[in-house]
Design a protein around this motif. Structure first.
Motif, short mmCIF file in Angstrom:
data_model
loop_
_atom_site.label_atom_id
_atom_site.label_comp_id
_atom_site.label_asym_id
_atom_site.label_seq_id
_atom_site.Cartn_x
_atom_site.Cartn_y
_atom_site.Cartn_z
N VAL A 61 0.84 -1.20 0.00
CA VAL A 61 0.00 0.00 0.00
C VAL A 61 0.88 1.25 0.00
O VAL A 61 1.95 1.30 0.61
CB VAL A 61 -0.94 -0.01 1.22
N ASN A 62 0.40 2.28 -0.69
CA ASN A 62 1.08 3.58 -0.70
C ASN A 62 0.42 4.48 0.34
O ASN A 62 -0.76 4.80 0.24
CB ASN A 62 0.98 4.21 -2.09
N THR A 63 1.17 4.89 1.34
CA THR A 63 0.63 5.73 2.42
C THR A 63 1.08 7.18 2.31
O THR A 63 0.85 7.97 3.22
CB THR A 63 1.03 5.17 3.79
N GLU A 64 1.69 7.55 1.20
CA GLU A 64 2.15 8.95 1.05
C GLU A 64 0.95 9.89 1.02
O GLU A 64 -0.09 9.59 0.44
CB GLU A 64 2.96 9.08 -0.24
N GLY A 65 1.13 11.04 1.65
CA GLY A 65 0.07 12.06 1.68
C GLY A 65 -1.07 11.74 2.63
O GLY A 65 -2.13 12.37 2.53
N HIS A 66 -0.85 10.80 3.56
CA HIS A 66 -1.94 10.42 4.46
C HIS A 66 -2.36 11.58 5.36
O HIS A 66 -1.57 12.47 5.65
CB HIS A 66 -1.52 9.22 5.32
N ARG A 67 -3.61 11.52 5.77
CA ARG A 67 -4.18 12.54 6.66
C ARG A 67 -4.81 11.86 7.85
O ARG A 67 -5.47 10.82 7.71
CB ARG A 67 -5.22 13.40 5.92
N PHE A 68 -4.66 12.45 9.03
CA PHE A 68 -5.18 11.89 10.28
C PHE A 68 -6.45 12.62 10.71
O PHE A 68 -6.64 13.80 10.39
CB PHE A 68 -4.15 12.01 11.41
N TRP A 69 -7.27 11.92 11.50
CA TRP A 69 -8.49 12.51 12.06
C TRP A 69 -8.84 11.77 13.34
O TRP A 69 -8.55 10.58 13.49
CB TRP A 69 -9.64 12.39 11.06
N MET A 70 -9.50 12.49 14.26
CA MET A 70 -10.03 11.88 15.48
C MET A 70 -11.39 12.51 15.78
O MET A 70 -11.57 13.71 15.61
CB MET A 70 -9.09 12.10 16.67
N GLY A 71 -12.35 11.67 16.20
CA GLY A 71 -13.67 12.18 16.54
C GLY A 71 -14.27 11.40 17.69
O GLY A 71 -13.66 10.48 18.23
N PHE A 72 -15.50 11.77 18.06
CA PHE A 72 -16.13 11.25 19.27
C PHE A 72 -17.38 10.44 18.93
O PHE A 72 -18.37 10.98 18.44
CB PHE A 72 -16.52 12.41 20.19
N ARG A 73 -17.33 9.16 19.20
CA ARG A 73 -18.53 8.33 19.05
C ARG A 73 -19.38 8.46 20.32
O ARG A 73 -18.88 8.21 21.42
CB ARG A 73 -18.16 6.86 18.89
N PRO A 74 -20.65 8.80 20.19
CA PRO A 74 -21.52 8.84 21.37
C PRO A 74 -22.05 7.45 21.65
O PRO A 74 -22.86 6.91 20.90
CB PRO A 74 -22.64 9.79 20.94
N SER A 75 -21.61 6.82 22.72
CA SER A 75 -21.87 5.40 22.92
C SER A 75 -22.59 5.11 24.23
O SER A 75 -22.24 5.67 25.28
CB SER A 75 -20.55 4.62 22.88
N THR A 76 -23.54 4.20 24.16
CA THR A 76 -24.22 3.68 25.34
C THR A 76 -23.57 2.36 25.73
O THR A 76 -22.88 1.73 24.92
CB THR A 76 -25.71 3.45 25.05
N PRO A 77 -23.78 1.89 26.96
CA PRO A 77 -23.16 0.63 27.36
C PRO A 77 -23.67 -0.59 26.59
O PRO A 77 -22.97 -1.58 26.48
CB PRO A 77 -23.53 0.51 28.85
N ASP A 78 -24.90 -0.52 26.06
CA ASP A 78 -25.49 -1.70 25.42
C ASP A 78 -25.52 -1.62 23.90
O ASP A 78 -26.19 -2.43 23.25
CB ASP A 78 -26.89 -1.97 25.97
N SER A 79 -24.82 -0.66 23.31
CA SER A 79 -24.71 -0.52 21.85
C SER A 79 -26.02 -0.14 21.18
O SER A 79 -26.09 -0.11 19.94
CB SER A 79 -24.18 -1.82 21.21
N LEU A 80 -27.05 0.17 21.94
CA LEU A 80 -28.32 0.61 21.38
C LEU A 80 -28.49 2.11 21.61
O LEU A 80 -28.18 2.61 22.70
CB LEU A 80 -29.49 -0.13 22.02
N PRO A 81 -28.98 2.84 20.62
CA PRO A 81 -29.21 4.27 20.84
C PRO A 81 -30.37 4.52 21.79
O PRO A 81 -31.18 3.62 22.06
CB PRO A 81 -29.54 4.78 19.43
N MET A 82 -30.43 5.72 22.31
CA MET A 82 -31.56 6.16 23.11
C MET A 82 -32.49 6.95 22.21
O MET A 82 -32.12 8.03 21.70
CB MET A 82 -31.07 7.02 24.29
N LEU A 83 -33.68 6.41 21.99
CA LEU A 83 -34.65 6.98 21.07
C LEU A 83 -35.99 7.09 21.77
O LEU A 83 -36.54 6.08 22.21
CB LEU A 83 -34.81 6.10 19.82
N GLY A 84 -36.48 8.30 21.90
CA GLY A 84 -37.80 8.45 22.50
C GLY A 84 -37.88 9.62 23.46
O GLY A 84 -36.90 10.33 23.70
#
Length: 416
Positions: free
Chosen positions: A342-365
Motif C-alpha cells: 500500500v502507498n501511504t504517502e500524503g496520508h491525513r489523520f483525524w479523530m472524533g467522538f462516538r456517542p456510545s451507550t453501554p449496550d450498543s443501542l441508541p436512546m430513542l424516544g
C-alpha cells in the motif's frame, strides 16, 4: 392574528439529526436544526462509512471483564482507557460489562437487527433514487481473520447471525486473493456479508441530507445551544450563543456533547465518548470492491471517492483530552500489514467522538418527566447504519403515529 406555533427544534446536524429533521419535515412539521458546525461535523464526518444493515452484534460481549487490565496497559491497543480517565469511565464500563452477559446480548442483538435491517431502505427514502445511486454502495462487506480456526468471539457472532437469519458466505485464502489482489498471506480466512455496504463519502451524504432539508424549506442555525429551559405552559426555550429560540418539541441529537445540555434538566444518561481515529490515504494503490473489517486487528478499510479510509480503535478518554497521534500511526501500521504494498504517502489523520451507550443501542424516544424532549443519541459505531431508521422512529413517536418497529428496546427509560 394568532402567532404561529413554535417549530420542532433538532439539536445536532449530523446524520441522526438531519435524518430526523427530514422525516419530521416530510410529515408536515416546521423544523429548525441548530448546530455550531456545518454539516457534517463530528463523528458524521470521519466515520468508516460502513452501512451495516446485516450487523446485529453488540460491542460488549461475554469475557470483557478479564480484558480490562490489558486495556489499561496498552495505550495503542484496539481498545484503550487512559488511566487518568479510568475513575470517571468506570461506572459506564461496569454497565458495559453487564450488557455483555449472554442473555442481555441476545436481547440487544434482536433490537439491533430490528433497527438496522431497514437501513438501506431508509437511506433511499431520504436521498431519493438518484442521490442514493451516487452515494451508496450496497455491495456487501468482507470480514477477515489471521487465525485459521474460528475464535470464541467469531463463534458467538456466527450464533447471533444464525439467530437473526442473516446470510453469510465463508471465504478461503484463495477467494480473498482473487477479491483483493495484494492482500497479506497472514490473512487466513474471511466471511462475506452480502447484506452490508458503504457510502463513498460520509461527508457528502450528510451534506446531501442538509441540502434536501434546506431546499424543502427547513432552517439550519449555526449557533451553539447553551441551555434548554422548560416553559411552564409547555414547550422549551433555547438559549444559544447568539440567539433565543422557542420550541414545541426538542430532539436531542448532539452526539457525545448531548450530556452537557441534558444534565441541567435533571436527565442523566450513560453516554460515554468512544474516541475513534482514521487515516485517509489519497493514492493507496489498493483497489477494493467492498469494505474490509479486519476482525483480528479491530479496524476497517473503506474505499471512498477521495481515497482509502482506514478507521477503528476505541479510546476512552473523554471530550477534553488531546488526540493521541500514535493511534493514527498504529492504523498506518495495520494497513501496511494487511496490504504490504500500500502507498501511504500524503496520508491525513483525524479523530472524533462516538456517542456510545453501554449496550450498543441508541436512546430513542421521549424523556420521562420532560414532555416534548426526545432523545436520538448514542449510536456509537453504527451511526451511518442506525441514523436514518432512528430518524424515522423518532419522527413517528413525535407525531404519535404507529411505529415501524417496537420502540421499547431503545427507550431512554431503560437506564433509570
Amino acid at each position: 392574528m394568532a402567532d404561529a406555533p413554535p417549530p420542532t427544534v433538532v439539536i445536532g446536524a449530523g446524520v441522526v439529526g438531519l435524518s430526523t429533521a427530514l422525516y419530521l419535515q416530510r410529515s408536515g412539521r416546521e423544523v429548525v436544526v441548530i448546530d455550531p458546525l456545518p454539516p457534517p461535523g463530528g463523528a458524521s464526518f470521519g466515520n468508516a462509512g460502513m452501512i451495516s444493515a446485516d450487523t446485529a452484534v453488540p460491542i460488549a460481549l461475554p469475557g470483557m471483564l478479564r480484558k480490562i487490565p490489558s486495556w489499561l496497559a496498552d495505550p495503542l491497543g484496539p481498545l484503550a482507557v487512559r488511566p487518568s480517565y479510568f475513575p470517571k469511565a468506570l461506572p459506564w464500563l461496569m454497565r458495559w460489562i453487564a450488557a455483555g452477559r449472554l442473555p442481555r446480548v441476545l436481547e440487544i442483538s434482536d433490537a439491533m437487527r430490528a433497527l438496522h435491517k431497514d437501513a438501506f431502505l431508509c437511506w433511499k427514502e431520504l436521498l431519493g433514487p438518484q442521490h442514493y445511486g451516487d452515494l451508496v454502495r450496497p455491495v456487501g462487506q468482507v470480514q477477515v481473520w489471521e487465525s485459521e480456526t474460528e475464535t470464541e468471539s467469531a463463534r458467538l457472532e456466527r450464533m447471533l447471525r444464525e439467530r437473526q437469519g442473516i446470510p453469510s458466505q465463508p471465504l478461503t485464502p484463495d477467494d480473498l486473493r482473487q477479491m483483493f489482489p495484494g492482500i497479506s498471506p497472514k490473512v487466513r480466512r474471511g466471511l462475506l456479508m452480502p447484506g452490508n455496504g458503504y457510502t463513498v463519502s460520509p461527508q457528502r451524504i450528510v451534506q446531501t441530507l442538509h441540502r434536501l432539508f434546506i431546499e424543502a424549506g427547513g432552517t439550519l442555525l449555526a449557533e451553539n445551544v447553551m441551555k434548554i429551559v422548560p416553559r411552564e405552559a409547555g414547550g422549551y426555550d433555547l438559549m444559544t450563543t447568539v440567539g433565543f429560540h422557542r420550541a414545541t418539541e426538542i430532539v436531542m441529537a448532539a452526539g457525545a456533547r448531548s450530556v452537557r445540555l441534558l444534565e441541567p434538566l435533571g436527565v442523566r444518561v450513560p453516554l460515554e465518548t468512544e474516541r475513534g481515529y482514521h487515516v485517509m490515504l489519497p493514492t493507496p494503490n489498493v483497489a477494493l470492491t467492498t469494505t474490509i473489517s479486519h476482525k483480528s486487528g479491530s479496524f476497517g478499510v473503506t474505499p471512498m471517492e477521495h481515497g482509502l479510509r482506514v478507521a477503528g480503535t476505541v479510546e476512552i478518554a473523554g471530550l477534553e483530552a488531546p488526540p493521541d497521534e500514535r493511534r493514527n500511526q498504529a492504523l498506518l501500521a495495520n494497513i501496511r500489514t494487511l496490504f504490504p504494498d500500500v502507498n501511504t504517502e500524503g496520508h491525513r489523520f483525524w479523530m472524533g467522538f462516538r456517542p456510545s451507550t453501554p449496550d450498543s443501542l441508541p436512546m430513542l424516544g421521549e424523556v420521562a418527566r420532560r414532555p416534548g424532549l426526545f432523545l436520538a443519541v448514542g449510536h456509537g459505531h453504527f451511526g451511518m447504519t442506525g441514523g436514518p431508521p432512528s430518524g424515522r422512529l423518532v419522527a413517528q413517536l413525535i407525531n404519535r403515529q404507529p411505529t415501524s418497529i417496537a420502540p421499547a428496546p431503545y427507550s431512554p427509560a431503560r437506564f433509570r
